[in-house]
Design an enzyme around this catalytic site. Structure first.
Site, PDB file in Angstrom:
ATOM      1  N   GLU A   1       3.987  25.324   7.382  1.00  9.31           N
ATOM      2  CA  GLU A   1       4.778  25.885   6.286  1.00  9.31           C
ATOM      3  C   GLU A   1       5.107  27.351   6.519  1.00  9.31           C
ATOM      4  O   GLU A   1       4.458  28.045   7.293  1.00  9.31           O
ATOM      5  CB  GLU A   1       4.008  25.766   4.988  1.00  9.31           C
ATOM      6  CG  GLU A   1       2.725  26.560   5.073  1.00  9.31           C
ATOM      7  CD  GLU A   1       1.975  26.665   3.761  1.00  9.31           C
ATOM      8  OE1 GLU A   1       2.460  26.120   2.762  1.00  9.31           O
ATOM      9  OE2 GLU A   1       0.932  27.308   3.748  1.00  9.31           O
TER      10      GLU A   1
ATOM     11  N   CYS B   1      -1.446  30.260   0.299  1.00  6.28           N
ATOM     12  CA  CYS B   1      -1.829  29.812   1.616  1.00  6.28           C
ATOM     13  C   CYS B   1      -2.251  28.334   1.688  1.00  6.28           C
ATOM     14  O   CYS B   1      -3.263  27.948   1.130  1.00  6.28           O
ATOM     15  CB  CYS B   1      -3.034  30.683   1.947  1.00  6.28           C
ATOM     16  SG  CYS B   1      -3.245  31.016   3.615  1.00  6.28           S
TER      17      CYS B   1
END
Ligand code: SAH
Length: 340
Positions: A89, A329
């Site tokens: 990502e 995260c």
């Protein structure tokens, strides 16, 4: 065959020399790849046919596929599929100073920090420099605009993938290519001290941020297993070396966790630890994950802030980004894996 996006300009020069081509052609090739963004060698009109044929034999234009995108008000989160099917990502934050992209450096992460979702996805492999470069290129294509700042704070520990990260920094920074100023790039590490020394010796202007999150070993051991290998003293020592060598200011990231690291005593301990260093503290609101931890209230964050200020420590509170798109995260990826 090598992915062209993973080649530094110096490597390209060596390659050109090896095929008896003039080395200044490297600038033209970089220009085609990164400024004109062409995707096949045959369009490089100022390079001779023989060279193009060789390039075509030895290099290819890699790609990563955008498989999901979540857009919030000031943040977008992208999930990419790599050539081997693994996913990573990147998160784009629209800041007042520009478009700041947070990229991943590994698939998963072995650092296992208590508060971090990425740690739950054990490291599968390191990313290649090309895969970090392609995160920028794909996002730029998606937003039809330039990425002006890059932070290596996505999934992974950059200094656990040191060589590819350094290569990435060279490629992203090169002014014939992507051309992101070194001072607009930030590497964030949990504190692998031997690599901090290596990084200091690189003498780059790239910013260094340290995920500190606690000012004493007992607390830090609990939050971040890496502290058992490289404790706070060794970390501070490495940073003092880094600062003396580069004359750059270090950022300490400090996630505010209720009843764990957010008391007045904690603030005083922190101030004592870093007093006199060319550094500043970024207080980070905890983005709640599956871990049994709670965020410090806004009020208590400000109290902590005030204590640091009184101690003459440079400190800021990080703006909260992207809760609505699960931008902490590792969160998009673990959500994606769950949904599958
Ligand atoms: N491994 C590197 C970079 C990835 S983490 C490092 O440790 O610095 C990037 C930043 O996000 C770190 O400061 C990390 O501590 C922070 N972070 C991780 N999980 C978080 C959470 N749940 N809420 C807020 N910040 C988080």
């Amino acid at each position: 065959m090598k992915n062209i996006y993973g080649i530094t300009i110096d490597e390209l020069e060596d390659y050109l020399t090896s095929i008896s081509e003039q080395k200044f052609k490297k600038d033209q090739i970089f220009n085609w790849v990164y400024k004109k963004k062409i995707k096949d060698f045959s369009s490089m009109r100022n390079i001779k046919k023989e060279t193009l044929a060789k390039l075509d034999e030895d290099f290819y234009f890699g790609n990563i596929k955008l498989v999901s995108k979540k857009e919030g008000k000031d943040v977008s989160k992208y999930l990419f599929k790599l050539e081997d099917g693994l996913t990573i990502e990147a998160v784009l934050m629209y800041q007042n100073y520009g478009n700041s992209l947070c990229i991943s450096t590994q698939v998963g992460c072995n650092m296992n920090c208590l508060f971090c979702e990425s740690g739950k996805l054990k490291k599968v492999r390191n990313l290649k420099a090309s895969e970090m470069v392609m995160q920028i290129l794909e996002v730029e294509k998606e937003i039809q605009n330039r990425v002006s700042h890059v932070v290596l704070m996505g999934i992974g520990e950059p200094f656990d993938n040191y060589e590819e990260v350094v290569k990435f920094l060279e490629i992203a920074n090169n002014n014939k290519g992507i051309d992101i100023g070194a001072r607009h790039i930030t590497v964030s590490t949990c504190g692998i001290t031997p690599k901090i020394i290596d990084f200091a010796n690189l003498n780059t202007q790239v910013n260094l941020a340290i995920s500190l999150h606690a000012a004493d070993n007992e607390t830090r051991d609990k939050l971040m297993p890496i502290n058992k290998a490289y404790d706070i003293n060794s970390l501070i020592e490495a940073l003092k070396y880094y600062i003396s060598k580069t004359n750059r200011r270090v950022t300490f990231e400090y996630i505010m966790l209720k009843d764990i690291n957010d008391s007045k005593e904690d603030a005083i301990k922190l101030a004592k630890l870093i007093k006199g260093m060319n550094a500043y503290v970024n207080l980070i609101p905890y983005n709640e994950t599956s871990a049994k931890l709670s965020k410090t209230s806004k009020e208590d964050v400000l109290k902590f802030y005030d204590v640091l200020k009184k101690q003459k420590i440079n400190v800021t509170v990080r703006r909260e980004f992207g809760e609505e798109v699960l931008a902490a995260c590792g969160q998009l990826k673990s959500k994606y894996e769950e949904d599958k």
